[in-house]
Design an enzyme around this catalytic site. Structure first.
Site, PDB file in Angstrom:
ATOM      1  N   LYS A  65       0.717  -1.615   0.084  1.00 40.96           N
ATOM      2  CA  LYS A  65      -0.162  -0.067   0.055  1.00 40.96           C
ATOM      3  C   LYS A  65       0.750   1.756   0.088  1.00 40.96           C
ATOM      4  O   LYS A  65       0.512   2.368  -0.189  1.00 40.96           O
ATOM      5  CB  LYS A  65      -0.663   0.394   1.587  1.00 40.96           C
ATOM      6  CG  LYS A  65      -1.294  -1.222   1.206  1.00 40.96           C
ATOM      7  CD  LYS A  65      -2.451  -0.559   2.605  1.00 40.96           C
ATOM      8  CE  LYS A  65      -3.471  -2.302   2.464  1.00 40.96           C
ATOM      9  NZ  LYS A  65      -4.333  -2.283   3.438  1.00 40.96           N
ATOM     10  N   ASP A 101     -10.104   2.306   2.834  1.00 43.41           N
ATOM     11  CA  ASP A 101      -9.698   1.690   4.129  1.00 43.41           C
ATOM     12  C   ASP A 101      -9.858   1.766   5.827  1.00 43.41           C
ATOM     13  O   ASP A 101     -11.290   1.337   6.120  1.00 43.41           O
ATOM     14  CB  ASP A 101      -8.221   1.116   3.835  1.00 43.41           C
ATOM     15  CG  ASP A 101      -8.248   0.296   3.480  1.00 43.41           C
ATOM     16  OD1 ASP A 101      -8.898  -0.485   2.439  1.00 43.41           O
ATOM     17  OD2 ASP A 101      -6.226   0.431   3.631  1.00 43.41           O
ATOM     18  N   ALA A 126       1.843   0.529  15.337  1.00 40.40           N
ATOM     19  CA  ALA A 126       1.702   2.106  14.695  1.00 40.40           C
ATOM     20  C   ALA A 126       3.110   1.373  13.311  1.00 40.40           C
ATOM     21  O   ALA A 126       2.894   2.457  12.110  1.00 40.40           O
ATOM     22  CB  ALA A 126       2.775   2.906  15.330  1.00 40.40           C
ATOM     23  N   ARG A 150       4.397  -1.704  20.065  1.00 40.29           N
ATOM     24  CA  ARG A 150       6.064  -2.021  20.393  1.00 40.29           C
ATOM     25  C   ARG A 150       7.334  -1.633  19.984  1.00 40.29           C
ATOM     26  O   ARG A 150       8.229  -1.067  21.771  1.00 40.29           O
ATOM     27  CB  ARG A 150       6.162  -3.248  20.009  1.00 40.29           C
ATOM     28  CG  ARG A 150       7.441  -4.216  20.318  1.00 40.29           C
ATOM     29  CD  ARG A 150       7.353  -5.790  19.702  1.00 40.29           C
ATOM     30  NE  ARG A 150       7.398  -5.240  17.960  1.00 40.29           N
ATOM     31  CZ  ARG A 150       7.765  -6.551  17.393  1.00 40.29           C
ATOM     32  NH1 ARG A 150       7.832  -8.209  17.165  1.00 40.29           N
ATOM     33  NH2 ARG A 150       7.617  -6.143  15.649  1.00 40.29           N
ATOM     34  N   THR A 151       7.026  -0.954  19.310  1.00 40.72           N
ATOM     35  CA  THR A 151       8.598  -0.209  19.042  1.00 40.72           C
ATOM     36  C   THR A 151       7.710   1.764  19.513  1.00 40.72           C
ATOM     37  O   THR A 151       7.010   2.022  18.614  1.00 40.72           O
ATOM     38  CB  THR A 151       9.025   0.025  17.685  1.00 40.72           C
ATOM     39  OG1 THR A 151       9.249  -0.985  17.882  1.00 40.72           O
ATOM     40  CG2 THR A 151      10.188   1.032  17.416  1.00 40.72           C
ATOM     41  N   LYS A 154       7.588   5.036  16.710  1.00 43.46           N
ATOM     42  CA  LYS A 154       6.577   4.686  15.385  1.00 43.46           C
ATOM     43  C   LYS A 154       5.473   4.972  15.633  1.00 43.46           C
ATOM     44  O   LYS A 154       4.858   5.828  15.004  1.00 43.46           O
ATOM     45  CB  LYS A 154       6.278   3.027  14.776  1.00 43.46           C
ATOM     46  CG  LYS A 154       8.134   2.548  14.469  1.00 43.46           C
ATOM     47  CD  LYS A 154       7.245   1.504  12.723  1.00 43.46           C
ATOM     48  CE  LYS A 154       8.471   0.800  13.503  1.00 43.46           C
ATOM     49  NZ  LYS A 154       7.594  -0.630  11.856  1.00 43.46           N
ATOM     50  N   TYR A 216      -8.469 -10.698  10.023  1.00 38.95           N
ATOM     51  CA  TYR A 216      -9.753 -11.614   9.889  1.00 38.95           C
ATOM     52  C   TYR A 216      -9.575 -12.856   9.685  1.00 38.95           C
ATOM     53  O   TYR A 216      -8.311 -13.062   9.300  1.00 38.95           O
ATOM     54  CB  TYR A 216     -10.993 -10.938   8.687  1.00 38.95           C
ATOM     55  CG  TYR A 216     -10.915 -11.712   7.648  1.00 38.95           C
ATOM     56  CD1 TYR A 216      -9.927 -10.296   6.898  1.00 38.95           C
ATOM     57  CD2 TYR A 216     -10.285 -12.205   6.649  1.00 38.95           C
ATOM     58  CE1 TYR A 216      -9.814 -10.059   5.686  1.00 38.95           C
ATOM     59  CE2 TYR A 216      -9.961 -12.604   5.432  1.00 38.95           C
ATOM     60  CZ  TYR A 216      -9.729 -11.493   4.345  1.00 38.95           C
ATOM     61  OH  TYR A 216      -9.376 -11.335   3.400  1.00 38.95           O
TER      62      TYR A 216
HETATM   63  P1  ATR Z   1       1.027  -3.569   8.918  1.00 40.14           P
HETATM   64  O1  ATR Z   1       1.300  -3.010   7.349  1.00 40.14           O
HETATM   65  O2  ATR Z   1      -0.211  -4.990   8.535  1.00 40.14           O
HETATM   66  O3  ATR Z   1       0.746  -2.025   9.780  1.00 40.14           O
HETATM   67  P2  ATR Z   1       3.411  -3.532   9.403  1.00 40.14           P
HETATM   68  O4  ATR Z   1       3.937  -2.056   8.536  1.00 40.14           O
HETATM   69  O5  ATR Z   1       4.713  -4.266   9.131  1.00 40.14           O
HETATM   70  O6  ATR Z   1       2.715  -3.926   8.662  1.00 40.14           O
HETATM   71  O7  ATR Z   1       2.695  -2.935  10.935  1.00 40.14           O
HETATM   72  C1  ATR Z   1       2.887  -3.910  11.986  1.00 40.14           C
HETATM   73  C2  ATR Z   1       2.675  -3.645  13.082  1.00 40.14           C
HETATM   74  O8  ATR Z   1       2.725  -4.990  13.828  1.00 40.14           O
HETATM   75  C3  ATR Z   1       3.848  -2.572  13.901  1.00 40.14           C
HETATM   76  O9  ATR Z   1       3.416  -1.242  14.446  1.00 40.14           O
HETATM   77  C4  ATR Z   1       4.745  -3.473  14.630  1.00 40.14           C
HETATM   78  O10 ATR Z   1       5.595  -2.991  15.790  1.00 40.14           O
HETATM   79  P3  ATR Z   1       6.972  -2.891  15.711  1.00 40.14           P
HETATM   80  O11 ATR Z   1       6.525  -1.202  14.855  1.00 40.14           O
HETATM   81  O12 ATR Z   1       7.355  -2.623  17.298  1.00 40.14           O
HETATM   82  O13 ATR Z   1       7.149  -3.741  14.735  1.00 40.14           O
HETATM   83  C5  ATR Z   1       3.564  -4.408  15.315  1.00 40.14           C
HETATM   84  N1  ATR Z   1       3.619  -5.876  15.879  1.00 40.14           N
HETATM   85  C6  ATR Z   1       3.900  -6.986  14.454  1.00 40.14           C
HETATM   86  N2  ATR Z   1       4.267  -7.719  15.583  1.00 40.14           N
HETATM   87  C7  ATR Z   1       4.269  -7.687  16.781  1.00 40.14           C
HETATM   88  C8  ATR Z   1       4.212  -8.506  18.274  1.00 40.14           C
HETATM   89  N3  ATR Z   1       4.549  -9.323  18.255  1.00 40.14           N
HETATM   90  N4  ATR Z   1       3.650  -7.310  19.129  1.00 40.14           N
HETATM   91  C9  ATR Z   1       3.324  -6.572  19.067  1.00 40.14           C
HETATM   92  N5  ATR Z   1       3.429  -5.865  18.181  1.00 40.14           N
HETATM   93  C10 ATR Z   1       3.866  -6.433  16.343  1.00 40.14           C
END
Ligand code: ATR
Length: 269
Positions: A65, A101, A126, A150-151, A154, A216
């Protein structure tokens, strides 16, 4: 016959071909709609080729996207705010990019009787998914929109983007204990899809909290399982959002507004 496709990776399990063919039946038009696997590195060349091959429109799903956002020559205001594009089409040989979306999420929440005005909303995650729905949530006169990730950097970045025009947005640390009542928790993380454990702030599930997982699955999503174990009775996954965002794309391409009633149920059976 006009040709359309959804592109992404992985894509073989996408429900978009089925949804768009149900809408085409309603509109009484003949279209072809395929699911095409494209990886990030091939995005520009493959999308250029698809339009040269006569495709009229493309839906874009994970992880493309943001690529689609940068690829589009002309972006809608909504896409610019969300920095995300899930619908591409040609207008006078220029590639237009729209995101449906966020509006798809709002329509689904509305259809489930979830009132956003004045409510406290918490988004977990995020990444791109959070980014693409935040502007729509902020358009609903909510009381607060908190982001926990988690981070933390972001989450801070997303808050910074919107803070000036939307002071109701704020950040919550992932290990914080929450003492305000959250009305709606939106899970935008990919933890469930990746099969990973996720940490979340303590106290997010109160007596009247509802949960909405943007992802989903046929069965309860891992996040909604946690929510229900914490006492939540209303937990939704993102299938309704998928149907509604598809309906909005369909309307852009065919100038026909599909009736979404019953489609979600039909897809679940
Ligand atoms: P998407 O396009 O699906 O949003 P993305 O941009 O890779 O995918 O973002 C994934 C999100 O899920 C991020 O916020 C990620 O956290 P980090 O920024 O810390 O990487 C979060 N995420 C992925 N795995 C996770 C986990 N096991 N626990 C908590 N957050 C997680």
């Amino acid at each position: 016959m006009k040709k359309f496709a959804v592109i992404g990776s992985p894509i073989s399990h996408s429900l978009s071909p089925q949804i768009h063919s149900l809408f085409a039946e309603q509109a009484d038009i003949q279209i072809s709609y395929e699911a095409i696997e494209i990886i990030e590195n091939d995005f520009d060349s493959k999308v250029k080729q698809l339009f040269e091959d006569g495709y009229s429109g493309l839906n874009v799903t994970l992880p493309l996207k943001e690529k689609a956002f940068h690829y589009a020559d002309k972006k809608s205001d909504c896409a610019l705010l969300a920095e995300s594009v899930n619908t591409l089409f040609l207008d006078d040989s220029r590639v237009c990019g729209e995101t449906t979306d966020g509006q798809g999420l709002l329509l689904d929440l509305e259809s489930k009787g979830i009132e956003l005005e004045g409510s406290n909303v918490l988004i977990l995650g995020a990444g791109g998914s959070a980014r693409s729905v935040i502007p729509s949530l902020l358009s609903c006169n909510i009381n607060s929109l908190s982001i926990a990730n988690r981070t933390p950097e972001k989450a801070a970045e997303l808050v910074n983007i919107h803070k000036q025009n939307n002071p109701e947005i704020n950040q919550i640390e992932i290990d914080e204990k929450i003492d305000t009542e959250i009305d709606l928790v939106v899970n935008s993380t990919s933890a469930g899809t990746l099969g990973e454990e996720m940490t979340m702030p303590e106290g997010i599930f109160g007596l009247k909290t509802k949960s909405y997982d943007l992802s989903y699955s046929k069965d309860e999503t891992p996040f909604n399982m946690i929510a229900k174990r914490s006492g939540i009775t209303e937990a939704y996954d993102g299938l309704g959002m998928l149907v509604n965002q598809a309906a909005l794309s369909f309307e852009i391409w065919h100038n026909f507004k599909p009736d979404v009633d019953g489609i979600e149920l039909q897809l679940r059976t």
